[in-house]
Design an enzyme around this catalytic site. Structure first.
Site, mmCIF file in Angstrom:
data_model
loop_
_atom_site.group_PDB
_atom_site.id
_atom_site.type_symbol
_atom_site.label_atom_id
_atom_site.label_comp_id
_atom_site.label_asym_id
_atom_site.label_seq_id
_atom_site.Cartn_x
_atom_site.Cartn_y
_atom_site.Cartn_z
ATOM 1 N N ARG A 51 0.849 -1.193 0.000
ATOM 2 C CA ARG A 51 0.000 0.000 0.000
ATOM 3 C C ARG A 51 0.888 1.248 0.000
ATOM 4 O O ARG A 51 0.617 2.225 -0.682
ATOM 5 C CB ARG A 51 -0.935 0.014 1.216
ATOM 6 C CG ARG A 51 -1.658 1.361 1.369
ATOM 7 C CD ARG A 51 -2.743 1.397 2.425
ATOM 8 N NE ARG A 51 -2.451 0.666 3.631
ATOM 9 C CZ ARG A 51 -1.636 1.083 4.602
ATOM 10 N NH1 ARG A 51 -0.970 2.225 4.480
ATOM 11 N NH2 ARG A 51 -1.447 0.345 5.680
ATOM 12 N N TYR A 103 -16.617 17.103 -15.630
ATOM 13 C CA TYR A 103 -16.941 15.677 -15.664
ATOM 14 C C TYR A 103 -17.901 15.338 -14.514
ATOM 15 O O TYR A 103 -17.698 15.760 -13.380
ATOM 16 C CB TYR A 103 -15.653 14.848 -15.570
ATOM 17 C CG TYR A 103 -15.874 13.393 -15.252
ATOM 18 C CD1 TYR A 103 -16.718 12.607 -16.050
ATOM 19 C CD2 TYR A 103 -15.275 12.789 -14.151
ATOM 20 C CE1 TYR A 103 -16.954 11.268 -15.740
ATOM 21 C CE2 TYR A 103 -15.497 11.458 -13.843
ATOM 22 C CZ TYR A 103 -16.345 10.711 -14.650
ATOM 23 O OH TYR A 103 -16.575 9.395 -14.339
ATOM 24 N N ASP A 175 -7.027 18.916 -14.572
ATOM 25 C CA ASP A 175 -7.358 17.586 -15.095
ATOM 26 C C ASP A 175 -6.911 17.572 -16.556
ATOM 27 O O ASP A 175 -7.515 18.223 -17.410
ATOM 28 C CB ASP A 175 -8.867 17.346 -14.973
ATOM 29 C CG ASP A 175 -9.290 15.963 -15.468
ATOM 30 O OD1 ASP A 175 -8.548 15.357 -16.262
ATOM 31 O OD2 ASP A 175 -10.386 15.514 -15.088
ATOM 32 N N LYS A 200 -7.770 6.262 -19.289
ATOM 33 C CA LYS A 200 -8.109 6.744 -20.621
ATOM 34 C C LYS A 200 -6.888 6.664 -21.551
ATOM 35 O O LYS A 200 -6.407 5.583 -21.851
ATOM 36 C CB LYS A 200 -8.670 8.162 -20.522
ATOM 37 C CG LYS A 200 -9.727 8.363 -19.414
ATOM 38 C CD LYS A 200 -10.928 7.468 -19.543
ATOM 39 C CE LYS A 200 -12.114 7.859 -18.669
ATOM 40 N NZ LYS A 200 -11.938 7.827 -17.236
#
Length: 384
Positions: A51, A103, A175, A200
């Site tokens: 982690r 978004y 972004d 993406k």
């Protein structure tokens, strides 16, 4: 290997990467492990629990920093997990300014998750910095920009916004999912934080879900690393490997996305069955000159409204497509079509949605890297 001395195409393949120490593997191995042996408490080789850090994720994070011209990269389980980490930098009473053309998932996490903890969100049209300036006050701590915006392809002047907040203790986050670092590098334009849904274009093959942050400032990086580790929304080694592999072909894919995007944008604009096309490459697109200055090309994302502009017509068109796939997401090698009002932006109330132009008839295309003639023929048959 890496640094600003390398050109982008070379950085995409080699940036931030070092030869694998054990056997000289060209690609970093997938370290599918949760924990690491220690010789004494605290005696380890830089890794103790996955982690906190994993060698495959480290390789991805170094690559992310390299292609965005940053110094510190962080990889998360999704783009929204990355945004979640950014908002956790704030305190109750802090204010955030963002674009009204946002978004849907970002809007949802702002309004439905963090607003109840006392963080205040303002949504404004960001084409002009005057609208942003009017909302800045002593409580403003973050300006969150998307450019191009999703799905209206709005262009926001990153450099102008950076100038606006200079010396004001306000973070500027961008972004950069739609443009990718192939087309623009926000840190070079004055941003403090760059975010990607690496699901993406960076991954590029619709086979993984990953988020990313890149920064230049070490103090800010350390705060984000603490949040990343404490909150635990990290991506696994297999996802890290897939995005790292995707980045190595980002430059050649983006070139084709841009070429195909241009061809399809012009086809749609000339179609008698299309009312309006949103694509930053058109001379009359709002802030086209800014897009031309801050971007290398105009990308493969396009939105359009069919003639008549009805919800029913839009649904009929997306259901009729054969090469384009009707699906959520974007940025893969295959072309995708979406209906924002019922899919990606369904979480935004209709009244708010339509203020920014996301009407019921709007169709969003993620133009892939197939032959453009096939894509145009598909759109032609669906539109008629």
């Amino acid at each position: 290997m890496g640094g600003k001395d390398l050109k982008f195409n070379t950085k995409a393949i080699h940036g931030g990467q070092i030869p694998e120490k054990a056997y000289g593997a060209v690609m970093p191995p997938i370290y599918q492990t949760s924990t690491y042996a220690q010789t004494t408490p605290g005696g380890h080789k830089g890794y103790e629990y996955s982690r906190s850090a994993n060698p495959t994720r480290t390789a991805l994070e170094n690559a992310l920093a390299s292609i965005e011209n940053g110094t510190h990269g962080l990889a998360f389980g999704s783009g929204l997990a990355a945004i979640d980490a950014v908002i956790k930098l704030l305190e109750p009473g802090d204010e955030v300014i963002s674009t009204h053309d946002l978004y849907g998932g970002t809007y949802r996490i702002f309004k439905k998750i963090f607003e109840k903890y006392g963080i205040v969100f303002h949504f404004v049209g960001m084409r002009s910095t005057a609208a942003i300036q009017s909302k800045i006050n002593k409580n403003t701590k973050l300006i969150w920009v998307e450019t191009p915006t999703n799905p209206m392809m709005g262009i926001i002047d990153i450099k102008a916004v950076a100038t606006l907040v200079q010396g004001k203790n306000i973070l500027l986050g961008v972004d950069n999912t739609f443009a990718t670092p192939y087309l623009q590098t926000p840190l070079d334009l004055g941003a403090d934080i760059v975010m990607h849904s690496a699901t993406k274009y960076l991954g590029g093959h619709s086979d993984t879900v990953v988020g990313a942050l890149v920064v230049k400032d070490k103090v800010l990086a350390d705060r984000l690393y603490f949040i990343q580790n404490a909150s635990g929304a990290v991506c696994g080694p297999m996802d890290s490997f897939l995005v790292l592999r995707g980045i190595k072909t980002l430059h050649v894919r983006m070139q084709r996305h841009c070429e195909n995007g241009k061809a399809i944008a012009h086809f749609l604009r000339n179609s008698p069955n299309v009312e309006k096309v949103y694509w930053p490459g058109f001379d009359d697109h709002p802030n086209h000159d800014i897009a031309k200055t801050q971007m290398k090309d105009f990308g493969g994302m396009i939105s359009f409204i069919p003639k008549g502009g009805s919800y029913e017509d839009a649904i009929k068109i997306v259901e009729s497509l054969r090469v384009f796939t009707l699906a959520e997401s974007l940025g893969g090698v295959e072309s995708l079509a979406g209906h924002p009002a019922s899919m990606t932006h369904a979480s935004i109330p209709k009244e708010e949605r339509e203020k920014s132009g996301v009407v019921d008839a709007l169709i969003r295309l993620s133009v892939g890297i197939e032959d453009s003639e096939d894509l145009i023929a598909d759109l032609k048959q669906a539109l008629t």
